[in-house]
Each structure stands twice: as C-alpha cells, then as structure tokens.
Design a protein around this motif. Structure first.
Motif, PDB file in Angstrom:
ATOM      1  N   GLY A  79      -2.218   2.430   2.927  1.00 38.01           N
ATOM      2  CA  GLY A  79      -2.869   1.761   1.809  1.00 38.01           C
ATOM      3  C   GLY A  79      -3.150   2.703   0.651  1.00 38.01           C
ATOM      4  N   ASP A  80      -3.431   2.117  -0.492  1.00 39.09           N
ATOM      5  CA  ASP A  80      -3.824   2.893  -1.668  1.00 39.09           C
ATOM      6  C   ASP A  80      -4.774   2.046  -2.504  1.00 39.09           C
ATOM      7  OD1 ASP A  80      -2.238   1.066  -3.138  1.00 39.09           O
ATOM      8  OD2 ASP A  80      -0.478   2.359  -3.035  1.00 39.09           O
ATOM      9  N   LYS A  81      -5.038   2.463  -3.709  1.00 39.16           N
ATOM     10  CA  LYS A  81      -6.010   1.739  -4.538  1.00 39.16           C
ATOM     11  C   LYS A  81      -5.524   0.351  -4.942  1.00 39.16           C
ATOM     12  CE  LYS A  81      -4.376   3.719  -8.914  1.00 39.16           C
ATOM     13  NZ  LYS A  81      -4.760   4.504 -10.119  1.00 39.16           N
ATOM     14  N   ASN A  82      -4.214   0.114  -4.814  1.00 40.27           N
ATOM     15  CA  ASN A  82      -3.655  -1.174  -5.239  1.00 40.27           C
ATOM     16  C   ASN A  82      -3.473  -2.169  -4.102  1.00 40.27           C
ATOM     17  OD1 ASN A  82      -3.350  -0.400  -7.996  1.00 40.27           O
ATOM     18  ND2 ASN A  82      -1.525   0.783  -7.427  1.00 40.27           N
ATOM     19  N   GLU A  83      -3.156  -1.681  -2.884  1.00 40.11           N
ATOM     20  CA  GLU A  83      -2.876  -2.610  -1.795  1.00 40.11           C
ATOM     21  C   GLU A  83      -3.161  -1.990  -0.427  1.00 40.11           C
ATOM     22  OE1 GLU A  83       0.994  -3.407  -3.197  1.00 40.11           O
ATOM     23  OE2 GLU A  83       1.926  -1.720  -2.162  1.00 40.11           O
ATOM     24  N   ILE A  84      -3.520  -2.858   0.521  1.00 35.58           N
ATOM     25  CA  ILE A  84      -3.732  -2.447   1.905  1.00 35.58           C
ATOM     26  C   ILE A  84      -2.969  -3.397   2.818  1.00 35.58           C
ATOM     27  CG2 ILE A  84      -5.953  -1.297   1.599  1.00 35.58           C
ATOM     28  CD1 ILE A  84      -7.291  -3.899   2.522  1.00 35.58           C
ATOM     29  N   TYR A  85      -2.754  -2.946   4.066  1.00 35.15           N
ATOM     30  CA  TYR A  85      -1.926  -3.704   5.004  1.00 35.15           C
ATOM     31  C   TYR A  85      -2.635  -3.888   6.339  1.00 35.15           C
ATOM     32  CZ  TYR A  85       1.782  -2.230   1.778  1.00 35.15           C
ATOM     33  OH  TYR A  85       2.550  -1.996   0.669  1.00 35.15           O
ATOM     34  N   GLU A  86      -2.273  -4.979   6.995  1.00 32.97           N
ATOM     35  CA  GLU A  86      -2.579  -5.193   8.405  1.00 32.97           C
ATOM     36  C   GLU A  86      -1.223  -5.356   9.082  1.00 32.97           C
ATOM     37  OE1 GLU A  86      -5.545  -5.630  10.097  1.00 32.97           O
ATOM     38  OE2 GLU A  86      -6.929  -5.479   8.391  1.00 32.97           O
ATOM     39  N   ALA A  87      -0.984  -4.585  10.142  1.00 33.54           N
ATOM     40  CA  ALA A  87       0.312  -4.680  10.808  1.00 33.54           C
ATOM     41  C   ALA A  87       0.135  -4.629  12.321  1.00 33.54           C
ATOM     42  CB  ALA A  87       1.224  -3.554  10.350  1.00 33.54           C
ATOM     43  N   SER A  88       0.807  -5.536  13.008  1.00 37.79           N
ATOM     44  CA  SER A  88       0.846  -5.549  14.465  1.00 37.79           C
ATOM     45  C   SER A  88       2.305  -5.719  14.888  1.00 37.79           C
ATOM     46  CB  SER A  88      -0.018  -6.677  15.032  1.00 37.79           C
ATOM     47  OG  SER A  88       0.445  -7.935  14.547  1.00 37.79           O
ATOM     48  N   TYR A  89       2.578  -5.480  16.156  1.00 41.49           N
ATOM     49  CA  TYR A  89       3.981  -5.451  16.576  1.00 41.49           C
ATOM     50  C   TYR A  89       4.217  -6.210  17.875  1.00 41.49           C
ATOM     51  CZ  TYR A  89       2.940  -2.357  20.490  1.00 41.49           C
ATOM     52  OH  TYR A  89       2.467  -1.863  21.672  1.00 41.49           O
TER      53      TYR A  89
ATOM     54  N   ARG B 287      -5.225  -5.583  -3.889  1.00 40.46           N
ATOM     55  CA  ARG B 287      -6.647  -5.360  -4.158  1.00 40.46           C
ATOM     56  C   ARG B 287      -7.052  -5.772  -5.561  1.00 40.46           C
ATOM     57  NH1 ARG B 287      -7.870   0.544  -1.321  1.00 40.46           N
ATOM     58  NH2 ARG B 287      -8.809  -0.327   0.565  1.00 40.46           N
ATOM     59  N   LYS B 288      -6.117  -5.816  -6.480  1.00 42.31           N
ATOM     60  CA  LYS B 288      -6.452  -6.143  -7.867  1.00 42.31           C
ATOM     61  C   LYS B 288      -6.687  -7.636  -8.056  1.00 42.31           C
ATOM     62  CE  LYS B 288      -4.302  -2.222 -10.234  1.00 42.31           C
ATOM     63  NZ  LYS B 288      -3.302  -1.798 -11.250  1.00 42.31           N
ATOM     64  N   ASN B 289      -5.755  -8.440  -7.538  1.00 35.15           N
ATOM     65  CA  ASN B 289      -5.902  -9.885  -7.746  1.00 35.15           C
ATOM     66  C   ASN B 289      -6.226 -10.648  -6.456  1.00 35.15           C
ATOM     67  OD1 ASN B 289      -3.444 -10.009  -6.372  1.00 35.15           O
ATOM     68  ND2 ASN B 289      -2.250 -10.112  -8.270  1.00 35.15           N
ATOM     69  N   ASN B 290      -6.417  -9.891  -5.353  1.00 37.37           N
ATOM     70  CA  ASN B 290      -6.833 -10.455  -4.074  1.00 37.37           C
ATOM     71  C   ASN B 290      -5.832 -11.473  -3.515  1.00 37.37           C
ATOM     72  OD1 ASN B 290      -8.759 -10.292  -2.011  1.00 37.37           O
ATOM     73  ND2 ASN B 290      -9.703 -12.225  -2.635  1.00 37.37           N
ATOM     74  N   THR B 291      -4.551 -11.284  -3.797  1.00 41.46           N
ATOM     75  CA  THR B 291      -3.519 -12.148  -3.223  1.00 41.46           C
ATOM     76  C   THR B 291      -3.035 -11.549  -1.905  1.00 41.46           C
ATOM     77  OG1 THR B 291      -1.791 -11.002  -4.490  1.00 41.46           O
ATOM     78  CG2 THR B 291      -2.730 -13.010  -5.449  1.00 41.46           C
ATOM     79  N   VAL B 292      -2.616 -12.438  -1.012  1.00 47.15           N
ATOM     80  CA  VAL B 292      -2.185 -12.018   0.324  1.00 47.15           C
ATOM     81  C   VAL B 292      -0.744 -12.457   0.548  1.00 47.15           C
ATOM     82  CG1 VAL B 292      -2.568 -12.295   2.799  1.00 47.15           C
ATOM     83  CG2 VAL B 292      -4.525 -12.119   1.245  1.00 47.15           C
TER      84      VAL B 292
ATOM     85  N   LEU C 294      -4.812   3.780   8.135  1.00 47.32           N
ATOM     86  CA  LEU C 294      -3.925   4.578   7.296  1.00 47.32           C
ATOM     87  C   LEU C 294      -4.200   4.247   5.833  1.00 47.32           C
ATOM     88  CD1 LEU C 294      -1.642   6.625   7.930  1.00 47.32           C
ATOM     89  CD2 LEU C 294      -0.019   4.743   7.721  1.00 47.32           C
ATOM     90  N   GLY C 295      -5.055   5.023   5.208  1.00 44.20           N
ATOM     91  CA  GLY C 295      -5.397   4.767   3.818  1.00 44.20           C
ATOM     92  C   GLY C 295      -6.058   3.426   3.596  1.00 44.20           C
ATOM     93  N   GLY C 296      -6.834   2.983   4.590  1.00 47.07           N
ATOM     94  CA  GLY C 296      -7.497   1.680   4.479  1.00 47.07           C
ATOM     95  C   GLY C 296      -6.740   0.559   5.164  1.00 47.07           C
ATOM     96  N   SER C 297      -5.505   0.809   5.580  1.00 46.81           N
ATOM     97  CA  SER C 297      -4.708  -0.179   6.295  1.00 46.81           C
ATOM     98  C   SER C 297      -4.944  -0.063   7.800  1.00 46.81           C
ATOM     99  CB  SER C 297      -3.208   0.038   6.017  1.00 46.81           C
ATOM    100  OG  SER C 297      -2.901  -0.178   4.661  1.00 46.81           O
ATOM    101  N   ASN C 298      -5.005  -1.201   8.478  1.00 52.91           N
ATOM    102  CA  ASN C 298      -5.177  -1.216   9.933  1.00 52.91           C
ATOM    103  C   ASN C 298      -3.828  -1.479  10.600  1.00 52.91           C
ATOM    104  OD1 ASN C 298      -8.048  -0.816   9.988  1.00 52.91           O
ATOM    105  ND2 ASN C 298      -8.264  -2.927   9.245  1.00 52.91           N
ATOM    106  N   ILE C 299      -3.336  -0.483  11.297  1.00 52.11           N
ATOM    107  CA  ILE C 299      -1.987  -0.540  11.859  1.00 52.11           C
ATOM    108  C   ILE C 299      -2.040  -0.391  13.373  1.00 52.11           C
ATOM    109  CG2 ILE C 299       0.349   0.377  11.722  1.00 52.11           C
ATOM    110  CD1 ILE C 299      -0.858  -0.532   9.010  1.00 52.11           C
ATOM    111  N   THR C 300      -1.377  -1.291  14.072  1.00 55.75           N
ATOM    112  CA  THR C 300      -1.179  -1.160  15.514  1.00 55.75           C
ATOM    113  C   THR C 300       0.309  -0.983  15.761  1.00 55.75           C
ATOM    114  OG1 THR C 300      -3.063  -2.621  15.963  1.00 55.75           O
ATOM    115  CG2 THR C 300      -1.528  -2.204  17.773  1.00 55.75           C
TER     116      THR C 300
END
Length: 220
Positions: free
Chosen positions: A82-92, A113-118, A50-56
């Motif tokens: 996701g967008d140009k600023n942030e992406i997500y990984e989500a599991s449930y 994505r800008k400062n590579n913080t998680v 979803l916009g670069g995010s991997n969602i389950t």
C-alpha cells in the motif's frame, strides 16, 4: 591387477563426479503429464501488513525447490504494497498442486484512498516444480502458439455468448501482448481477464477454461 583395479576405480569416481555436475534440464513440459500425481508441496498461511495492505499468502514446504518458490512468491506479493493512494486486501487459494506445477489464485480488493472507491479483481502465479521459478503463459506452449490459442479463446467466447469490448481505445483483441494472466488446475488452464480488458458484461471479468487434453498440439 592392482593397477587395473585402481584405474577402474578412478574412472568410476570420475564418472560419478561428472554425472553429478551434469546440468539437469528443468524446462517445463507437459510430456508424460499425470494430472492426478501427488501434491508436490504443502502450504501454510502467512499474514502480513505491507504498507497498510493486509496480505495472506502461502509459505511452501515439501519440494526440493521451495526456497526458490517462496522467494518468488514474496517478490510477487510486493505488488500489493500500500501507499498514500491505495491499499489492498489479498487472500489466496491453491488451484493446482502436482508433480509438475503449483498454481495460486489471489482474490484482491483495492481501495482508492482518495475517492474511497473499491475494486475487486484477481492475480495469479504458477510455479515450475522442477526449478521453483514462476511460469509465464509462453512457458506452457510451443513456439507460435498465439494464433491457435486466440482462435480457441474466441471460440469459447462465442460458446458462452459473452459480448467483448469493442471501443476504439479498449477493443478486445485476445491474449495480452505482455504477461497474459492465467492460473492452472490439475487438469486445466484458465486464461482470465480483469475489468476493462475483455468485457463489460457482469462484473467485467472473463475466465476462459481449457482442459489440458483440449490443447494437445500446442502444449509443450
């Protein structure tokens, strides 16, 4: 006799038709709640980008209201796009599944994505099995529950010995004014706060569990 029979038959058909049109009350309630009741749904994994995010996330089958549940689930996971600023990984994981509700807890990792913080945190959604709609915390409790539930939360925090935020800008004041986060297990309600909302102890998250029987008096 034939006329009387026809009249009675017409009345019977009318009563059946009227009963079918009567609106069924789908309001959520814990009345006659049985935590050990059978699972109301089955779930299969669906994985999407979803916009670069991997969602389950789960696709539900089984209950009469699964169409509404699945629609609301897809609406819910759109927050992880996701967008140009942030992406997500989500599991449930499904934490509660019975004749009254289904509850799903998501583990989420957000990458800036800008400062590579998680950042890792949780989101959750629970469904009323009667109508497939998403439940809010207020749907579980009687009117005016806030004071009693906040008092119970503060008691738990004292029992746990967890320090809460006490700054001028981010002082912990209990339940969020809008859409307090929670999920349910078959016999419990867990109120939770992500980083920056309640404490800076540990990883900054705070989970406060309540056995449903402990909340009798304020539960619907």
């Amino acid at each position: 006799m034939k006329k009387i029979g026809l009249i009675l038959l017409a009345l019977a058909v009318f009563n059946v038709s009227y009963a079918a049109k009567e609106k069924v009350d789908t309001t959520f309630t814990f009345q006659n709640f049985v935590p050990s009741s059978a699972d109301s749904v089955s779930a299969t994994d669906k994985k999407i980008n979803l916009g670069g995010s991997n969602i389950t996330y789960p696709i539900f089958t089984g209950a009469a209201t699964i169409k509404e549940m699945n629609k609301n689930m897809e609406k819910f996971i759109s927050m992880f796009k996701g967008d140009k600023n942030e992406i997500y990984e989500a599991s449930y994981k499904i934490t509660g599944n019975n004749a009254y509700f289904v509850s799903v807890l998501f583990d989420v990792t957000k990458t800036d994505r800008k400062n590579n913080t998680v950042t890792t945190y949780n989101e959750a959604i629970s469904f009323n099995v009667k109508n497939g709609k998403a439940l809010q915390l207020k749907d579980l409790f009687v009117n005016g529950y806030n004071d009693a539930l906040n008092a119970a939360i503060n008691d738990k925090i004292k029992q746990f010995g967890v320090p809460t935020l006490d700054g001028k800008k981010n002082k912990f004041e209990g339940l969020a004014k809008k859409q307090q986060k929670f999920y349910m297990e078959d016999d419990a309600i867990i109120i939770f706060f992500n980083q920056g909302k309640a404490t800076d102890f540990g990883n900054g998250q705070l989970f406060i569990p309540f056995i449903t029987s402990d909340l009798i008096g304020i539960l619907k």
